[in-house]
Design an enzyme around this catalytic site. Structure first.
Site, PDB file in Angstrom:
ATOM      1  N   ARG A  83       2.668  -2.130  -6.000  1.00  0.00           N
ATOM      2  CA  ARG A  83       1.132  -1.703  -5.899  1.00  0.00           C
ATOM      3  C   ARG A  83       0.404  -3.162  -5.530  1.00  0.00           C
ATOM      4  NH1 ARG A  83      -0.481   0.966 -11.677  1.00  0.00           N
ATOM      5  NH2 ARG A  83      -2.293   2.239 -10.973  1.00  0.00           N
ATOM      6  N   PHE A 141       5.499   2.768  -8.240  1.00  0.00           N
ATOM      7  CA  PHE A 141       4.593   1.643  -8.047  1.00  0.00           C
ATOM      8  C   PHE A 141       5.126   1.019  -6.501  1.00  0.00           C
ATOM      9  CE2 PHE A 141       5.462   2.107 -12.780  1.00  0.00           C
ATOM     10  CZ  PHE A 141       4.188   2.676 -13.101  1.00  0.00           C
ATOM     11  N   GLU A 189       9.902   3.312  -2.500  1.00  0.00           N
ATOM     12  CA  GLU A 189       9.506   3.630  -1.076  1.00  0.00           C
ATOM     13  C   GLU A 189      10.428   3.617  -0.073  1.00  0.00           C
ATOM     14  OE1 GLU A 189       6.038   2.326   2.140  1.00  0.00           O
ATOM     15  OE2 GLU A 189       5.784   1.647   0.094  1.00  0.00           O
ATOM     16  N   ARG A 246      -0.471  -7.861   4.717  1.00  0.00           N
ATOM     17  CA  ARG A 246      -1.513  -7.578   3.919  1.00  0.00           C
ATOM     18  C   ARG A 246      -2.124  -8.792   3.261  1.00  0.00           C
ATOM     19  NH1 ARG A 246      -4.273  -2.845   1.954  1.00  0.00           N
ATOM     20  NH2 ARG A 246      -3.013  -1.415   3.486  1.00  0.00           N
ATOM     21  N   PHE A 293       0.930  -4.392  -2.590  1.00  0.00           N
ATOM     22  CA  PHE A 293       1.521  -4.751  -1.308  1.00  0.00           C
ATOM     23  C   PHE A 293       1.253  -5.964  -0.468  1.00  0.00           C
ATOM     24  CE2 PHE A 293       3.066  -3.291   2.994  1.00  0.00           C
ATOM     25  CZ  PHE A 293       4.352  -2.654   2.746  1.00  0.00           C
ATOM     26  N   ALA A 346       0.119   2.958  -0.470  1.00  0.00           N
ATOM     27  CA  ALA A 346      -1.087   2.367   0.413  1.00  0.00           C
ATOM     28  C   ALA A 346      -2.350   2.976  -0.063  1.00  0.00           C
ATOM     29  CB  ALA A 346      -0.711   2.484   1.776  1.00  0.00           C
ATOM     30  N   GLU A 366      -4.065   1.354  -6.098  1.00  0.00           N
ATOM     31  CA  GLU A 366      -4.003  -0.125  -5.883  1.00  0.00           C
ATOM     32  C   GLU A 366      -5.143  -0.938  -6.286  1.00  0.00           C
ATOM     33  OE1 GLU A 366      -0.701  -0.976  -2.623  1.00  0.00           O
ATOM     34  OE2 GLU A 366      -2.209   0.356  -2.044  1.00  0.00           O
ATOM     35  N   GLN A 380       9.682   7.982  -2.981  1.00  0.00           N
ATOM     36  CA  GLN A 380       8.099   7.979  -2.680  1.00  0.00           C
ATOM     37  C   GLN A 380       8.002   8.255  -1.081  1.00  0.00           C
ATOM     38  OE1 GLN A 380       7.166   3.884  -5.084  1.00  0.00           O
ATOM     39  NE2 GLN A 380       5.736   4.713  -3.868  1.00  0.00           N
TER      40      GLN A 380
END
Length: 795
Positions: A342, A228, A232, A310, A344, A512, A717, A197
């Site tokens: 997903r 998902f 990343e 987050r 985060f 994000a 998300e 990703q």
């Protein structure tokens, strides 16, 4: 008009026919090698010795990779360099790859891996959040966000409650496991094909491992079979292994993980523990909240700090809390390094506050939806400002909430559920409605940028490049629509190119929920640059004085006030080449007006918020603990949809994935730290049988958002958190088996967990008063009335 059309996914036919090419589907170059890992037998141990000599007895083995083969830094950590690629001194989790064998075939590499001997000195592992807290095992320092005076407000609250909520992680379970190819060119350069990703980050990690400048490494992502968040950062080590093998052997190398290897080696959604003290009024309004959030970071840092942040920023969900302090810490355990997933961290924070809302409702004997409504952000100023100081402009919580209540016939169906439950002692139904408010932007300000490259050829055909990656979510489809709209041409003129660092450098992760927001603006910027070059030429060819009234539409360029004066786009392109006008352009975008003061815990970290609300109805079997999802109704805010078909797919998929996390996807480690759910046979994800036939999705209308690409909003998300309505509906059904003012419910709410919850409710009813006695899985501490009293031990 390309925007707003329900175009099919640009690779849909390829997906269903099997013709879509993924990383490991390419035609292999001559001499390609395969690798295989040697996995650690302990969750924590000192490495006494590694003996690879017997592996060389296997026919077809080329070499064995160890730490000595790394030309650069033996580390793939992206925030902190704490992620050793080849461990040399200590094993940090069960199944950690110690060395990798490289063979002419995967089978040869596998057989050789079996011959590698590793001698260990086992150590006591830390396997849970609570064990880590007790041992003082943490990654880095803590984070705090605060508003008001929660200590004083708690003391003065009419009612106070204390409690804790614990939730499990989640495996990404993408269809395509981690895959990377690395092909050396013989001149010191490396072409990497990776299911990642974040191609630019993969490029940087590979370059650092090989001790090369980034311009020597090109990373290309063809497409992914799901991500998902699990690709990343976690794609980086596997690309790195292939690169080191390619460097050592001078031959192309592939990594393609088996499913069980992928589940053992890769990180998960963070498990969380939330411990809270709560104050509220007779009306059920929250007056004060003090929360400690602990995340299970696993053995290394990975992306745990922004995930935790987050969670801290979404502890409020859609609710105004005048006095709030939330503290967060990342526990260090001997498990895989947990990572992006997903939502985060947002979903974990929301689970805590929704659990709190339900406790208030049952304590006061009021409907949970009433408590939710009374606590919504509202009005202007302080009551519509988050605990981190961001005012919520264009608050759409009530719009989505009221629409879904009407669409779902919520009031009538709740009465019907009550009637059903009266006549069915062994089966109970529950219905619940929950909101979502989710902030859109990367936590790290520098990631909120994107680039694009558009190339027009003399025949009028166009190549489109942008920095986002396609993982099945439909980003490429939307970018084609944006480009076609911006240039005023038909979509079939475009060829969407694979994402590659030699076309668009320094890209941000496709994460994000910002893929369309960022890359869409960059694509439009490039197209507008090209239009600005072509327009004066088109005006001249049409005999017009100026290009101001020109319209680019449907492959034609014409005068708005005199539409019969028109010329084909491809003809203007030919003339542009002859006139030596550049037919390629880069595009760039950065999200404006973002700020975050980490020390103060204040700022504007999000460009806007996405909203939604869902009503779910379930039926629970009192004998087995199983549930059936009978109906789901959703109203979701996607702004002015770029593609309603794609957006509906994202809402459906996100909801079902969230339901899986909350109800059935159970990660189990044994006392030795071995993952016992490392295969589809032991790890259950939702199937079509868990999806209700009555699944109604409505996109909020008249909802264009200012300042974003064609008025659209992020959709990747936020829908996942709408599945909280399923968890709360299950809780409602459990409550119907007895009388209790607290319904602790484990997460995930597996049939076993539901049976235990039903048993607790029945036992509390037998006690005669439904007291909040705290028995069972979850801990339920004192519920008291009167702010001047001290908490009573509920046990």
């Amino acid at each position: 008009m390309s925007i707003g059309k329900p175009n099919s996914h640009e690779s849909a036919i390829g997906h269903v026919t099997g013709n879509a090419i993924y990383t490991d589907d390419q035609r292999q170059p001559v001499g390609m090698l395969s690798v295989y890992p040697v996995l650690a037998a302990h969750a924590r141990a000192k490495i006494r010795s590694i003996d690879v000599s017997a592996a060389y007895d296997v026919e077809g083995l080329v070499t064995v990779l160890t730490a000595a083969d790394v030309p650069g830094a033996n580390n793939t950590g992206v925030i902190v360099h704490d992620e050793i690629l080849f461990p040399t001194e200590e094993v940090n989790y069960w199944g950690q790859a110690i060395v990798w064998t490289v063979g002419e075939t995967e089978e040869a590499a596998r057989l050789a891996a079996e011959k590698v001997g590793v001698e260990y000195e086992p150590l006591e592992p830390i396997l849970s959040i609570k064990d880590a807290i007790g041992a003082g095992s943490f990654h880095g320092g803590g984070q705090t966000v605060r508003r008001g005076e929660p200590e004083t407000a708690l003391e003065n609250s009419t009612y106070r409650l204390e409690g804790e909520v614990e939730m499990n992680g989640q495996d990404h379970f993408y269809l395509e496991t981690h895959a990377s190819w690395v092909i050396p060119d013989g001149e010191g350069n490396y072409q990497v094909y990776s299911s990642t990703q974040h191609p630019s980050e993969t490029q940087g990690v590979v370059a650092e491992l090989l001790n090369l400048p980034k311009n020597r490494v090109v990373v290309t992502c063809l497409r992914m079979g799901g991500g998902f968040g699990g690709k990343e950062t976690q794609a980086n080590p596997f690309a790195g292994i292939a690169a080191i093998a390619a460097h050592k052997t001078g031959r192309p190398v592939r990594v393609k993980l088996k499913r069980w290897h992928d589940m053992i080696l890769s990180g998960k959604r963070h498990g969380f523990l939330g411990q809270y003290k709560l104050g509220f009024s007779q009306e059920g309004k929250i007056t004060a909240l003090d929360v400690d959030l602990y995340s299970d970071g696993g053995w290394s840092m990975d992306l745990s700090p922004p995930v935790l942040l987050r969670a801290l920023l979404h502890i409020d969900n859609a609710y105004y809390i005048p006095h709030l302090e939330v503290r967060g810490q990342i526990t260090k355990t001997n498990k895989t390094s947990n990572t992006a997933f997903r939502g985060f961290g947002g979903p974990q924070g929301m689970v805590v506050i929704e659990d709190i809302i339900d406790r208030i409702a049952r304590f006061l004997n009021l409907p949970p939806e009433t408590i939710r409504e009374r606590n919504f952000y509202h009005g202007e100023g302080e009551t519509n400002t988050t605990h981190y100081g961001q005012e919520i402009f264009d608050n759409r919580t009530l719009r989505t909430w009221n629409e879904v209540k009407v669409n779902a016939n919520f009031t009538e169906r709740k009465l019907a559920v009550t009637q059903f439950n009266r006549s069915h002692p062994d089966r109970k139904r529950g219905i619940a409605i929950t909101p979502v408010k989710f902030g859109i932007s990367f936590n790290k300000e520098q990631y909120n940028q994107a680039g694009a490259l558009v190339l027009i050829y003399i025949d009028g055909s166009i190549q489109l490049n942008h920095g986002g990656t396609e993982m099945g979510q439909g980003l490429h489809t939307k970018m084609l629509q944006v480009a076609a709209q911006a240039l005023g041409v038909k979509i079939d003129r475009f060829r969407m190119m694979p994402t590659s660092t030699d076309k668009v450098p320094n890209t941000s992760a496709t994460a994000a929920s910002s893929g369309s927001d960022l890359n869409g603006q960059a694509v439009r910027n490039a197209c507008e640059t090209l239009k600005a070059r072509l327009a004066p030429l088109a005006a001249k060819l049409l005999g017009l004085d100026t290009p101001e009234e020109l319209v680019f539409e449907d492959d034609w360029i014409f005068c708005k006030t005199y539409p019969s004066a028109r010329i084909q786009f491809s003809e203007v392109v030919e003339h542009a080449y002859a006139a030596r006008i550049s037919l390629s352009a880069t595009g760039y975008y950065r999200t404006p007006n973002l700020s975050w003061d980490a020390k103060a815990g204040k700022g504007r970290p999000f460009y806007y918020f996405a909203y939604g609300a869902a009503v779910s109805e379930v039926e629970v079997d009192g004998f087995t603990g199983t549930f059936k999802l009978r109906q789901v109704d959703i109203v979701h805010d996607v702004g002015e949809s770029l593609n309603p078909l794609i957006d509906r797919g994202q809402i459906e998929g996100g909801f079902v994935q969230g339901m899986g996390w909350l109800t059935m996807e159970e990660l189990v480690w044994d006392e030795q730290g071995r993952l016992r759910t490392a295969a589809p046979s032991t790890y259950k994800i939702p199937t079509i049988s868990e999806v209700p036939e009555a699944f109604h999705i409505h996109l909020l209308e008249r909802a264009a958002q200012d300042g974003v690409i064609y008025g659209s909003k992020a959709v990747g998300e936020p829908p996942l958190m709408l599945a909280l309505s399923v968890r709360e509906a299950i809780r409602e059904a459990i409550a119907a088996f007895g009388h209790a003012n607290h319904i602790p419910l484990a997460s995930p709410a597996t049939p076993e967990a539901i049976l235990w919850a039903i048993e607790r409710v029945r036992n509390q009813s037998d006690d005669g008063n439904g007291s909040d006695n705290g028995r069972g899985y979850a801990v339920a501490l004192g519920a008291i009335s009167g702010s001047k009293q001290k908490p009573i031990d509920a046990s």
